[in-house]
Design a protein around this motif. Structure first.
Motif, PDB file in Angstrom:
ATOM      1  N   VAL A  22      50.487  23.977  38.822  1.00  0.00           N
ATOM      2  CA  VAL A  22      50.583  25.255  38.115  1.00  0.00           C
ATOM      3  C   VAL A  22      49.278  26.028  38.203  1.00  0.00           C
ATOM      4  O   VAL A  22      49.249  27.223  38.497  1.00  0.00           O
ATOM      5  CB  VAL A  22      50.983  25.014  36.636  1.00  0.00           C
ATOM      6  CG1 VAL A  22      50.868  26.321  35.844  1.00  0.00           C
ATOM      7  CG2 VAL A  22      52.393  24.470  36.544  1.00  0.00           C
ATOM      8  N   PHE A  23      48.170  25.334  37.926  1.00  0.00           N
ATOM      9  CA  PHE A  23      46.859  26.009  37.994  1.00  0.00           C
ATOM     10  C   PHE A  23      46.528  26.470  39.413  1.00  0.00           C
ATOM     11  O   PHE A  23      45.947  27.534  39.605  1.00  0.00           O
ATOM     12  CB  PHE A  23      45.762  25.087  37.461  1.00  0.00           C
ATOM     13  CG  PHE A  23      45.633  25.102  35.973  1.00  0.00           C
ATOM     14  CD1 PHE A  23      45.063  26.196  35.330  1.00  0.00           C
ATOM     15  CD2 PHE A  23      46.101  24.041  35.208  1.00  0.00           C
ATOM     16  CE1 PHE A  23      44.952  26.221  33.954  1.00  0.00           C
ATOM     17  CE2 PHE A  23      45.999  24.069  33.813  1.00  0.00           C
ATOM     18  CZ  PHE A  23      45.421  25.161  33.187  1.00  0.00           C
ATOM     19  N   THR A  24      46.880  25.670  40.394  1.00  0.00           N
ATOM     20  CA  THR A  24      46.630  26.061  41.793  1.00  0.00           C
ATOM     21  C   THR A  24      47.418  27.321  42.140  1.00  0.00           C
ATOM     22  O   THR A  24      46.901  28.260  42.762  1.00  0.00           O
ATOM     23  CB  THR A  24      47.012  24.920  42.751  1.00  0.00           C
ATOM     24  OG1 THR A  24      46.236  23.771  42.450  1.00  0.00           O
ATOM     25  CG2 THR A  24      46.791  25.334  44.207  1.00  0.00           C
ATOM     26  N   GLY A  25      48.669  27.331  41.712  1.00  0.00           N
ATOM     27  CA  GLY A  25      49.483  28.525  41.958  1.00  0.00           C
ATOM     28  C   GLY A  25      48.929  29.749  41.260  1.00  0.00           C
ATOM     29  O   GLY A  25      48.873  30.851  41.833  1.00  0.00           O
ATOM     30  N   ALA A  26      48.521  29.538  39.968  1.00  0.00           N
ATOM     31  CA  ALA A  26      47.943  30.665  39.224  1.00  0.00           C
ATOM     32  C   ALA A  26      46.649  31.148  39.889  1.00  0.00           C
ATOM     33  O   ALA A  26      46.401  32.356  40.012  1.00  0.00           O
ATOM     34  CB  ALA A  26      47.684  30.252  37.771  1.00  0.00           C
ATOM     35  N   ALA A  27      45.799  30.200  40.312  1.00  0.00           N
ATOM     36  CA  ALA A  27      44.541  30.574  40.968  1.00  0.00           C
ATOM     37  C   ALA A  27      44.805  31.316  42.268  1.00  0.00           C
ATOM     38  O   ALA A  27      44.129  32.304  42.594  1.00  0.00           O
ATOM     39  CB  ALA A  27      43.702  29.329  41.224  1.00  0.00           C
ATOM     40  N   ALA A  28      45.803  30.849  43.023  1.00  0.00           N
ATOM     41  CA  ALA A  28      46.143  31.515  44.281  1.00  0.00           C
ATOM     42  C   ALA A  28      46.646  32.936  44.016  1.00  0.00           C
ATOM     43  O   ALA A  28      46.300  33.885  44.731  1.00  0.00           O
ATOM     44  CB  ALA A  28      47.202  30.710  45.031  1.00  0.00           C
ATOM     45  N   GLN A  33      45.594  38.704  44.083  1.00  0.00           N
ATOM     46  CA  GLN A  33      45.469  39.991  43.399  1.00  0.00           C
ATOM     47  C   GLN A  33      44.049  40.549  43.526  1.00  0.00           C
ATOM     48  O   GLN A  33      43.847  41.758  43.687  1.00  0.00           O
ATOM     49  CB  GLN A  33      45.855  39.835  41.920  1.00  0.00           C
ATOM     50  CG  GLN A  33      47.332  39.537  41.695  1.00  0.00           C
ATOM     51  CD  GLN A  33      48.228  40.655  42.191  1.00  0.00           C
ATOM     52  OE1 GLN A  33      47.893  41.828  42.101  1.00  0.00           O
ATOM     53  NE2 GLN A  33      49.390  40.280  42.740  1.00  0.00           N
ATOM     54  N   THR A  34      43.060  39.625  43.422  1.00  0.00           N
ATOM     55  CA  THR A  34      41.659  40.058  43.551  1.00  0.00           C
ATOM     56  C   THR A  34      41.390  40.607  44.947  1.00  0.00           C
ATOM     57  O   THR A  34      40.780  41.665  45.109  1.00  0.00           O
ATOM     58  CB  THR A  34      40.712  38.883  43.260  1.00  0.00           C
ATOM     59  OG1 THR A  34      40.956  38.419  41.929  1.00  0.00           O
ATOM     60  CG2 THR A  34      39.260  39.312  43.389  1.00  0.00           C
ATOM     61  N   ILE A  35      41.837  39.886  45.976  1.00  0.00           N
ATOM     62  CA  ILE A  35      41.644  40.331  47.361  1.00  0.00           C
ATOM     63  C   ILE A  35      42.365  41.656  47.602  1.00  0.00           C
ATOM     64  O   ILE A  35      41.828  42.575  48.235  1.00  0.00           O
ATOM     65  CB  ILE A  35      42.143  39.253  48.348  1.00  0.00           C
ATOM     66  CG1 ILE A  35      41.244  38.009  48.260  1.00  0.00           C
ATOM     67  CG2 ILE A  35      42.181  39.794  49.768  1.00  0.00           C
ATOM     68  CD1 ILE A  35      41.753  36.832  49.047  1.00  0.00           C
TER      69      ILE A  35
END
Length: 204
Positions: A22-28, A33-35
């Protein structure tokens, strides 16, 4: 009849993996979004820089044109008085032996005097005589008035002078065309030939 459901023990070993996923998906997602936002900002900055560059280039071209116009206007003002000095060259027969002299009328049509007038014929001859010019050049040759010294020190505003060469055989007189040198009211030295070519003369 009684139904019993057996519940097995919780598999704790799968929880960290699920949380990490879940955290990996959220971070991705956040990284994406940042990029995406950064790319959008970079695109906007590049567009702004392009517009600014175009604007600056237009301003530079405008400045170049304005500078050229100012220089041309300044050059016109600098040449204005010299352009008001007009020269009419006439070949005058002398006697009956085929001799002739050059009679050169110089009119100062400006509103200020010109100074140090020198008339040369060809490369080696200077004016033999100079007179006050009387009359109107557009109506014919000027009449000769008072004789003046040569070289002529001053020709006032609206005044005219007549420079005359010595008498030569007509072919010699024809080949020795006149050139006038004079200094305008601003101290600039000029050369005017019989073809109307006006040039500034370099002085040491």
């Amino acid at each position: 009849m009684r139904l019993e459901v057996a519940v097995g023990p919780l598999q704790w070993g799968d929880v960290p993996t699920a949380v990490a996923t879940v955290f990996t998906g959220a971070a991705a997602w956040f990284a994406y979004q940042t990029i995406k936002s950064q790319r959008q900002q970079i695109g906007e900055q590049q567009e702004f820089i392009t517009e600014q560059s175009r604007f600056m280039e237009e301003q530079r071209q405008n400045l170049v044109l304005e500078r050229a116009e100012l220089q041309a206007a300044a050059e016109d003002r600098r040449k204005w008085q010299a352009r008001q000095v007009r020269m009419v060259d006439r070949l005058v027969p002398v006697g009956t032996q085929g001799a002739a002299l050059r009679s050169v009328e110089v009119a100062n049509g400006s509103d200020a005097p010109v100074r140090d007038l020198e008339m040369k014929f060809g490369t080696a001859y200077v004016a033999d005589e100079v007179y006050e010019g009387q009359g109107d050049q557009e109506r014919g040759p000027l009449a000769l008035g008072e004789r003046w010294m040569t070289p002529l020190w001053l020709l006032g505003a609206g005044r005219a002078a007549v420079f005359r060469s010595q008498a030569w055989p007509e072919s010699t007189a024809h080949n020795n065309r006149p050139t006038l040198s004079f200094t305008d009211d601003a101290g600039v030295r000029w050369s005017l030939d019989s073809y109307g070519k006006l040039e500034e003369v370099a002085t040491a």
